[in-house]
Write a protein that holds these residues in place. Structure first.
Motif, PDB file in Angstrom:
ATOM      1  N   ARG A  96      -0.890  -5.728  -5.146  1.00  0.00           N
ATOM      2  CA  ARG A  96      -0.985  -5.307  -6.536  1.00  0.00           C
ATOM      3  C   ARG A  96      -2.419  -4.951  -6.904  1.00  0.00           C
ATOM      4  O   ARG A  96      -2.678  -3.969  -7.603  1.00  0.00           O
ATOM      5  N   ASP A  97      -3.388  -5.734  -6.413  1.00  0.00           N
ATOM      6  CA  ASP A  97      -4.802  -5.437  -6.676  1.00  0.00           C
ATOM      7  C   ASP A  97      -5.198  -4.086  -6.081  1.00  0.00           C
ATOM      8  O   ASP A  97      -5.933  -3.307  -6.707  1.00  0.00           O
ATOM      9  N   VAL A  98      -4.718  -3.807  -4.859  1.00  0.00           N
ATOM     10  CA  VAL A  98      -5.015  -2.524  -4.217  1.00  0.00           C
ATOM     11  C   VAL A  98      -4.490  -1.374  -5.069  1.00  0.00           C
ATOM     12  O   VAL A  98      -5.192  -0.377  -5.312  1.00  0.00           O
ATOM     13  N   LEU A  99      -3.272  -1.500  -5.541  1.00  0.00           N
ATOM     14  CA  LEU A  99      -2.686  -0.436  -6.359  1.00  0.00           C
ATOM     15  C   LEU A  99      -3.398  -0.308  -7.699  1.00  0.00           C
ATOM     16  O   LEU A  99      -3.605   0.802  -8.195  1.00  0.00           O
ATOM     17  N   ASP A 100      -3.792  -1.434  -8.286  1.00  0.00           N
ATOM     18  CA  ASP A 100      -4.509  -1.381  -9.569  1.00  0.00           C
ATOM     19  C   ASP A 100      -5.858  -0.685  -9.412  1.00  0.00           C
ATOM     20  O   ASP A 100      -6.267   0.119 -10.268  1.00  0.00           O
ATOM     21  N   LEU A 101      -6.562  -0.993  -8.316  1.00  0.00           N
ATOM     22  CA  LEU A 101      -7.848  -0.334  -8.071  1.00  0.00           C
ATOM     23  C   LEU A 101      -7.653   1.155  -7.843  1.00  0.00           C
ATOM     24  O   LEU A 101      -8.421   1.988  -8.361  1.00  0.00           O
ATOM     25  N   ALA A 102      -6.639   1.496  -7.067  1.00  0.00           N
ATOM     26  CA  ALA A 102      -6.363   2.919  -6.813  1.00  0.00           C
ATOM     27  C   ALA A 102      -5.985   3.632  -8.102  1.00  0.00           C
ATOM     28  O   ALA A 102      -6.356   4.799  -8.324  1.00  0.00           O
ATOM     29  N   LYS A 103      -5.276   2.928  -8.973  1.00  0.00           N
ATOM     30  CA  LYS A 103      -4.855   3.518 -10.246  1.00  0.00           C
ATOM     31  C   LYS A 103      -6.066   3.787 -11.147  1.00  0.00           C
ATOM     32  O   LYS A 103      -6.052   4.746 -11.932  1.00  0.00           O
ATOM     33  N   GLU A 104      -7.108   2.964 -11.023  1.00  0.00           N
ATOM     34  CA  GLU A 104      -8.327   3.210 -11.794  1.00  0.00           C
ATOM     35  C   GLU A 104      -8.971   4.531 -11.369  1.00  0.00           C
ATOM     36  O   GLU A 104      -9.590   5.225 -12.174  1.00  0.00           O
ATOM     37  N   ILE A 105      -8.816   4.868 -10.100  1.00  0.00           N
ATOM     38  CA  ILE A 105      -9.416   6.095  -9.574  1.00  0.00           C
ATOM     39  C   ILE A 105      -8.571   7.311  -9.917  1.00  0.00           C
ATOM     40  O   ILE A 105      -9.091   8.371 -10.276  1.00  0.00           O
ATOM     41  N   MET A 106      -7.244   7.161  -9.834  1.00  0.00           N
ATOM     42  CA  MET A 106      -6.329   8.268 -10.120  1.00  0.00           C
ATOM     43  C   MET A 106      -5.258   7.789 -11.095  1.00  0.00           C
ATOM     44  O   MET A 106      -4.121   7.504 -10.709  1.00  0.00           O
ATOM     45  N   PRO A 107      -5.605   7.667 -12.370  1.00  0.00           N
ATOM     46  CA  PRO A 107      -4.717   7.018 -13.350  1.00  0.00           C
ATOM     47  C   PRO A 107      -3.428   7.768 -13.655  1.00  0.00           C
ATOM     48  O   PRO A 107      -2.455   7.157 -14.103  1.00  0.00           O
ATOM     49  N   ASP A 108      -3.402   9.073 -13.434  1.00  0.00           N
ATOM     50  CA  ASP A 108      -2.215   9.838 -13.821  1.00  0.00           C
ATOM     51  C   ASP A 108      -1.230  10.017 -12.673  1.00  0.00           C
ATOM     52  O   ASP A 108      -0.243  10.747 -12.804  1.00  0.00           O
ATOM     53  N   GLN A 109      -1.490   9.358 -11.543  1.00  0.00           N
ATOM     54  CA  GLN A 109      -0.656   9.539 -10.360  1.00  0.00           C
ATOM     55  C   GLN A 109       0.204   8.297 -10.104  1.00  0.00           C
ATOM     56  O   GLN A 109      -0.121   7.185 -10.544  1.00  0.00           O
ATOM     57  N   LEU A 110       1.311   8.480  -9.387  1.00  0.00           N
ATOM     58  CA  LEU A 110       2.084   7.349  -8.870  1.00  0.00           C
ATOM     59  C   LEU A 110       1.515   6.995  -7.505  1.00  0.00           C
ATOM     60  O   LEU A 110       1.340   7.860  -6.645  1.00  0.00           O
ATOM     61  N   ILE A 111       1.229   5.707  -7.305  1.00  0.00           N
ATOM     62  CA  ILE A 111       0.606   5.265  -6.063  1.00  0.00           C
ATOM     63  C   ILE A 111       1.480   4.172  -5.456  1.00  0.00           C
ATOM     64  O   ILE A 111       1.992   3.308  -6.172  1.00  0.00           O
ATOM     65  N   TYR A 112       1.670   4.227  -4.155  1.00  0.00           N
ATOM     66  CA  TYR A 112       2.487   3.186  -3.522  1.00  0.00           C
ATOM     67  C   TYR A 112       1.960   2.846  -2.132  1.00  0.00           C
ATOM     68  O   TYR A 112       1.290   3.633  -1.466  1.00  0.00           O
ATOM     69  N   LEU A 113       2.264   1.607  -1.726  1.00  0.00           N
ATOM     70  CA  LEU A 113       1.973   1.115  -0.378  1.00  0.00           C
ATOM     71  C   LEU A 113       3.258   1.150   0.423  1.00  0.00           C
ATOM     72  O   LEU A 113       4.332   0.794  -0.078  1.00  0.00           O
ATOM     73  N   SER A 114       3.152   1.571   1.673  1.00  0.00           N
ATOM     74  CA  SER A 114       4.326   1.560   2.536  1.00  0.00           C
ATOM     75  C   SER A 114       3.975   0.984   3.900  1.00  0.00           C
ATOM     76  O   SER A 114       2.812   0.966   4.300  1.00  0.00           O
ATOM     77  N   SER A 115       4.985   0.478   4.591  1.00  0.00           N
ATOM     78  CA  SER A 115       4.829   0.114   5.998  1.00  0.00           C
ATOM     79  C   SER A 115       5.595   1.130   6.827  1.00  0.00           C
ATOM     80  O   SER A 115       6.606   1.684   6.374  1.00  0.00           O
ATOM     81  N   VAL A 116       5.120   1.370   8.026  1.00  0.00           N
ATOM     82  CA  VAL A 116       5.681   2.425   8.869  1.00  0.00           C
ATOM     83  C   VAL A 116       5.963   1.868  10.259  1.00  0.00           C
ATOM     84  O   VAL A 116       5.110   1.214  10.866  1.00  0.00           O
ATOM     85  N   SER A 117       7.164   2.108  10.750  1.00  0.00           N
ATOM     86  CA  SER A 117       7.502   1.800  12.139  1.00  0.00           C
ATOM     87  C   SER A 117       7.666   3.117  12.881  1.00  0.00           C
ATOM     88  O   SER A 117       7.345   4.186  12.357  1.00  0.00           O
ATOM     89  N   ASP A 118       8.180   3.060  14.089  1.00  0.00           N
ATOM     90  CA  ASP A 118       8.378   4.296  14.852  1.00  0.00           C
ATOM     91  C   ASP A 118       9.505   5.147  14.280  1.00  0.00           C
ATOM     92  O   ASP A 118       9.596   6.340  14.574  1.00  0.00           O
ATOM     93  N   THR A 119      10.364   4.536  13.470  1.00  0.00           N
ATOM     94  CA  THR A 119      11.536   5.269  12.981  1.00  0.00           C
ATOM     95  C   THR A 119      11.688   5.272  11.468  1.00  0.00           C
ATOM     96  O   THR A 119      12.409   6.120  10.926  1.00  0.00           O
TER      97      THR A 119
END
Length: 321
Positions: free
Chosen positions: A19-42
């Motif tokens: 949540r802190d990562v997303l809040d900090l990112a939102k301070e930089i780009m406030p008008d955008q939707l920002i999300y964290l994802s995990s990625v596997s091979d598929t």
């Protein structure tokens, strides 16, 4: 190897830091939707969103076929951001463009998140339902946030992974058992027959190579069964946990398969494995210490039976008077 969601659930304060990562990112780009994802091979799994009131059709917990995501185009080796300021004009694939437009995504910025050892974790993504300009200063700030997040991931990874083999460690097994033992399952407790001779004859560097090879084989073996995972307890002792009870016949087949997997070596290494098998019932009062003791007793019986063998833990019956 990709990080399993079950492992993330055991990371201390993961939700809070995400949540802190997303809040900090939102301070930089406030008008955008920002999300964290995990990625596997598929697959790509959406872990956390900056907000839920966006026009963009992305939700927490969403699982997406990786081939249908723009994140699949990110170069994790070069660790460079992927930027599309105008999806319609910059993405050549009709199928991918249609998928993004269906989600109402018109612009995209994806930053790769990797562990310190280079294994991919996932992405920090910035998307908008309009065309956008991503200036270099903002992108670099987001990359710095991702780098700090990677350091956190490394600290958590070290807490749950064996430093030599990168298998899960005893601490992870304990945490898993605390929260999942009521589901029932079976553990294979195994060690290597002849490993001491490898160390004595060829040295500890050769022994480490053997342990890493065993870990790789165990990881591949566990990957053949739903939700199974391998653990290094220490030395040449390992655990494979199957989170569901199966028949004795099925467990025997798996044990025979594992013995065959661990008995094929170069002629200079006279190695095999012995396995002790101990089940733990669903909704029972399961105790990991007791379970490991039971499995160790079965392992001892396998050793005394001639090694390269497996035995089930058997509850000794009281004598009949």
């Amino acid at each position: 190897m990709a990080v399993a969601l079950e492992e993330l659930e055991r990371y201390k304060n993961f939700d809070e830091l995400a949540r802190d990562v997303l809040d900090l990112a939102k301070e930089i780009m406030p008008d955008q939707l920002i999300y964290l994802s995990s990625v596997s091979d598929t697959q790509q799994i959406i872990l956390k969103l900056s907000n839920d009131d966006s026009n963009i059709l992305v939700t927490e917990g969403m699982v997406i076929n990786l081939n249908e995501t723009v994140c699949n185009r990110i170069d994790f080796e070069k660790k460079q951001p992927l930027i599309y300021e105008n999806i319609r004009e910059e993405i050549g694939s009709d199928d991918l463009r249609k998928v993004l437009e269906a989600a109402n995504i018109k612009s995209y910025l994806g930053i790769p998140i990797s562990h310190i050892n280079g294994d991919k974790f996932g992405t920090l993504c910035v998307v908008h339902d309009e065309e956008s300009h991503y200036d270099s200063k903002s992108v670099k700030l987001l990359q710095r946030i991702v780098r700090m997040f990677s350091y956190y991931l490394e600290l958590e990874r070290c807490a749950y992974r064996d430093s030599l083999t990168d298998l899960y460690n005893r601490h992870y097994l304990s945490k898993y058992f605390d929260s999942h033992s009521n589901m029932g399952g079976v553990i294979f407790f195994l060690d290597l027959d002849g490993f001491k001779k490898v160390n004595d004859t060829h040295g500890h560097d050769a022994g480490d190579l053997v342990l890493n090879e065993v870990a790789l084989r165990l990881q591949n073996f566990a990957g053949e069964y739903d939700d199974a995972f391998a653990v290094r307890l220490g030395g040449d002792e390992f655990i494979v946990n199957f989170p569901q009870l199966s028949s004795r016949e099925e467990m025997s087949k798996r044990a025979e398969h594992l013995l065959a997997t661990l008995s094929s070596w170069n002629a200079e290494y006279q190695l095999s494995a012995s396995i002790g098998i101990a089940p733990y019932p669903a909704d029972g009062e399961n105790n990991l210490k007791t379970l490991l003791k039971n499995a160790d007793q079965a392992l001892y019986r396998a050793k005394t039976a001639g090694k390269n063998a497996y035995k089930f833990f058997e509850i000794e019956q009281a004598p009949t008077l």
